[in-house]
Design an enzyme around this catalytic site. Sequence first.
Site, short mmCIF file in Angstrom:
data_model
loop_
_atom_site.label_atom_id
_atom_site.label_comp_id
_atom_site.label_asym_id
_atom_site.label_seq_id
_atom_site.Cartn_x
_atom_site.Cartn_y
_atom_site.Cartn_z
N SER A 108 0.82 -1.22 0.00
CA SER A 108 0.00 0.00 0.00
C SER A 108 0.85 1.27 0.00
CB SER A 108 -0.97 0.00 1.18
OG SER A 108 -0.28 0.03 2.40
N TYR A 110 3.47 1.94 -1.75
CA TYR A 110 3.69 2.31 -3.15
C TYR A 110 2.37 2.58 -3.87
CZ TYR A 110 8.73 1.51 -3.19
OH TYR A 110 10.08 1.59 -2.97
N GLU A 133 7.23 -6.62 -11.81
CA GLU A 133 6.80 -5.61 -12.77
C GLU A 133 6.30 -4.39 -12.01
OE1 GLU A 133 5.11 -8.81 -12.81
OE2 GLU A 133 6.63 -9.67 -14.11
#
Length: 186
Positions: A108, A110, A133
Amino acid sequence: MGLKSDAWIRKMSHEKAMIVPFAEEQVGRGVVSYGVSSYGYDIRVGDEFKIFTNIGGTVVDPKNFDEKNVVDFKGDVCIVPPNSFALARTIEYFNMPDNVLAICLGKSTYARCGIIVNVTPFEPGFKGHITIEISNTTPLPAKIYANEGIAQVLFIEGDEPCEVTYADKKGKYQAQEGITLPRILK
């Protein structure tokens, strides 16, 4: 069966080397947190990145990936350009049990900055570093901190053994080290 706890994650990491290196506790002061949590494990991102660029002017094709689409970067902080994308890898190496699937979700910290982390499931029998990714969905450059938390892994034990593990089918990303670009078996 079901979602596995911190005690199970700790036991499997000590006895079966499921996660190497393994952080015994949640580390979170002054860093994006990582390590074992109540029902998961927060993985760390390494210090090597492949950042997507438009320098080559090519099209991204998962069946015929052109390495000119990325530039390599190594450092403590990676700046992902606005509305761009980067690949990285975990510090941790995983040895997945044959009856366990792991699902990875972004942290969370990021996500609240518009940085979305995607990792496909870790299949039963998978071994290797995890390619991460990272999407910067904002119109601003975004920092990713190497050697700190990036995502949380949840471990789910199956109620019966699967017929074919990732190792059995010789999965194309088995035993991957470093950042692995898209592969298509021929």
